[in-house]
Scaffold this active site. Sequence first.
Site, PDB file in Angstrom:
ATOM      1  N   CYS A  34      -7.385  16.343  19.568  1.00 22.72           N
ATOM      2  CA  CYS A  34      -8.520  17.276  19.547  1.00 22.72           C
ATOM      3  C   CYS A  34      -8.709  18.016  20.864  1.00 22.72           C
ATOM      4  O   CYS A  34      -8.566  19.227  20.934  1.00 22.72           O
ATOM      5  CB  CYS A  34      -9.794  16.514  19.245  1.00 22.72           C
ATOM      6  SG  CYS A  34      -9.595  15.380  17.933  1.00 22.72           S
TER       7      CYS A  34
HETATM    8  N1  SAJ Z   1     -10.690  11.774  29.101  1.00 20.52           N
HETATM    9  C1  SAJ Z   1     -10.757  11.901  30.490  1.00 20.52           C
HETATM   10  N2  SAJ Z   1     -11.969  11.778  31.090  1.00 20.52           N
HETATM   11  C2  SAJ Z   1     -13.111  11.544  30.366  1.00 20.52           C
HETATM   12  C3  SAJ Z   1     -13.016  11.430  28.952  1.00 20.52           C
HETATM   13  C4  SAJ Z   1     -11.805  11.538  28.344  1.00 20.52           C
HETATM   14  O1  SAJ Z   1      -9.750  12.116  31.162  1.00 20.52           O
HETATM   15  O2  SAJ Z   1     -14.179  11.435  30.969  1.00 20.52           O
HETATM   16  C5  SAJ Z   1      -9.389  11.936  28.425  1.00 20.52           C
HETATM   17  C6  SAJ Z   1      -9.013  10.730  27.602  1.00 20.52           C
HETATM   18  O3  SAJ Z   1      -8.282   9.811  28.376  1.00 20.52           O
HETATM   19  C7  SAJ Z   1      -8.155  11.346  26.506  1.00 20.52           C
HETATM   20  C8  SAJ Z   1      -8.744  12.732  26.315  1.00 20.52           C
HETATM   21  O4  SAJ Z   1      -9.496  13.011  27.500  1.00 20.52           O
HETATM   22  O5  SAJ Z   1      -6.823  11.477  26.918  1.00 20.52           O
HETATM   23  C9  SAJ Z   1      -9.648  12.847  25.072  1.00 20.52           C
HETATM   24  O6  SAJ Z   1     -10.573  11.847  25.186  1.00 20.52           O
HETATM   25  P1  SAJ Z   1     -11.810  11.683  24.159  1.00 20.52           P
HETATM   26  O7  SAJ Z   1     -12.646  10.564  24.648  1.00 20.52           O
HETATM   27  O8  SAJ Z   1     -12.479  12.971  23.936  1.00 20.52           O
HETATM   28  O9  SAJ Z   1     -11.123  11.137  22.867  1.00 20.52           O
HETATM   29  P2  SAJ Z   1     -10.651  11.657  21.465  1.00 20.52           P
HETATM   30  O10 SAJ Z   1      -9.955  12.964  21.577  1.00 20.52           O
HETATM   31  O11 SAJ Z   1      -9.958  10.527  20.815  1.00 20.52           O
HETATM   32  O12 SAJ Z   1     -11.984  11.828  20.608  1.00 20.52           O
HETATM   33  C10 SAJ Z   1     -12.687  12.982  20.671  1.00 20.52           C
HETATM   34  C11 SAJ Z   1     -14.113  12.563  20.461  1.00 20.52           C
HETATM   35  N3  SAJ Z   1     -14.528  11.809  21.628  1.00 20.52           N
HETATM   36  C12 SAJ Z   1     -15.768  11.575  21.991  1.00 20.52           C
HETATM   37  O13 SAJ Z   1     -16.688  12.228  21.581  1.00 20.52           O
HETATM   38  C13 SAJ Z   1     -15.999  10.441  22.958  1.00 20.52           C
HETATM   39  C14 SAJ Z   1     -14.820  13.784  20.157  1.00 20.52           C
HETATM   40  O14 SAJ Z   1     -14.627  14.709  21.200  1.00 20.52           O
HETATM   41  C15 SAJ Z   1     -14.369  14.292  18.826  1.00 20.52           C
HETATM   42  O15 SAJ Z   1     -15.281  13.819  17.856  1.00 20.52           O
HETATM   43  C16 SAJ Z   1     -12.992  13.839  18.478  1.00 20.52           C
HETATM   44  O16 SAJ Z   1     -12.224  13.853  19.631  1.00 20.52           O
HETATM   45  C17 SAJ Z   1     -12.473  14.768  17.406  1.00 20.52           C
HETATM   46  O17 SAJ Z   1     -12.008  14.224  16.418  1.00 20.52           O
HETATM   47  O18 SAJ Z   1     -12.620  15.973  17.536  1.00 20.52           O
END
Ligand code: SAJ
Length: 431
Positions: free
Chosen positions: A269
């Site tokens: 995403c």
């Molecule tokens: N990440 C960072 N720093 C942060 C948070 C995340 O570097 O502070 C990185 C993570 O390691 C990862 C990427 O970003 O590689 C994405 O992380 P993520 O926590 O957004 O995880 P996803 O993509 O599995 O899930 C996201 C959902 N996450 C949250 O809301 C916590 C949300 O954005 C969406 O509902 C989902 O993608 C989707 O299906 O769209």
Amino acid sequence: MLQEKIQSNKAIIGVIGLGYVGLPLAVEFGKAGFTVLGIDQDNKKLKKLAKRVNYIPDVKTKELFDLLDRKRLIPGNDFAKLKEADVIYICVPTPIDKNKQPDISYIVAVTDQVIKILRKEQLIILGSTTYPGTTEDVVMPRLESTGLKVGKDIFLSFAPERVDPGNKGYTTRNTTKVFGGVTPKCAELTKLLLAKIISNVMQVSSPKVAETEKLLENIFRSVNIALVNELTILCREMGINVWEVIEAASTKPYGFMPFYPGPGIGGHCIPIDPYYLAWKAKEYDLRTRFIELAGEINDGMPHYVVKLTQDGLNKFSKSLSGSKILILGVAYKKDINDVRESPSLKIIEILQAKGAQVIVNDPYIEKIEIKGTQYRSTKVTDKILKTMDAVVIATDHSDYDYEQIVGTSRLVIDTRNATKRLKNKDNVILL
Ligand code: SAJ
């Protein structure tokens, strides 16, 4: 007719795409008493379901197998079966190509299959994250090319997914779902259906609003992650611990939300969805500079991690070329088994190109292939750690013994602040 079928849970639900979004949805509809026809073209997935293998960790295995055994959930790859479906929920991937251009070919391909079986009194819901206008400008004309009219004969809405893989607290059922119908009747039927499986649903005035809000959710994350990634690079130059800065800022009880630096961003995403809006904006001669800048900074992080590794090796008068480097964690975030867009893959690719001897470990992933080179997950032992010139903590899986890793390795690059609780860590370079 359709309304009664939904109301009485007698409607047959077709779910196209049995991945991270489609399978949990199919299970929720099955649990609510609907019969679900799960359609997926990936025979590997269908084989796993037939052999009773649950490939989505967020789906409860017992629930899934029970639905399969009771034929409440019937997986298959034959679109013709969807003639029986009263509802068709489309959950196919919406990737970007290597030039970061949206690729809605899966949506188009599936819609072209659906129109072959389309009949009166069917509700079509698009769930795949996409640019504003896809539902009404791409899907709707194709559906109406059959002569059936949206809002009268058939019904169409957009209801985006909200899945946080690995999040035990928030599930499909207890996460508010937003949706927008093309007409009031489309919205009414969609609301009736979604309320059967999700405790809280929010109707917005159109599919475009729903398409855009979903993108905002993920752009919000991508931009804020890039902000702290940019800050971490500056803080290193200033000799300031950015993790301490973020922890301190997090004490603000309002108006702040912590994000953390990392080796880059992965998943299906966050690295992808923002570019759908950036692409659409160009149609209006507008540039979404936050999105593009965030992408640039986040995409630069794997290179920055390699730079930190190189700096660390220099202290031992070693170059990257020929150095033995262990990458801990290939999944894109902790405690899950998904490598899609994982920054670890990029880090390995860069190290490989610079002549390093790379080995990997990930307790959730057995093997990966990068540019033709296979990497099997190597067991983390003292012996292995001792022979490494550097160890990179790329994904902070909870299973790792960080005491052992730092206590036994010569050099550790910690991209997740996974070693925060350890005392003696002079050999750790923190992102
Ligand atoms: N990440 C960072 N720093 C942060 C948070 C995340 O570097 O502070 C990185 C993570 O390691 C990862 C990427 O970003 O590689 C994405 O992380 P993520 O926590 O957004 O995880 P996803 O993509 O599995 O899930 C996201 C959902 N996450 C949250 O809301 C916590 C949300 O954005 C969406 O509902 C989902 O993608 C989707 O299906 O769209």
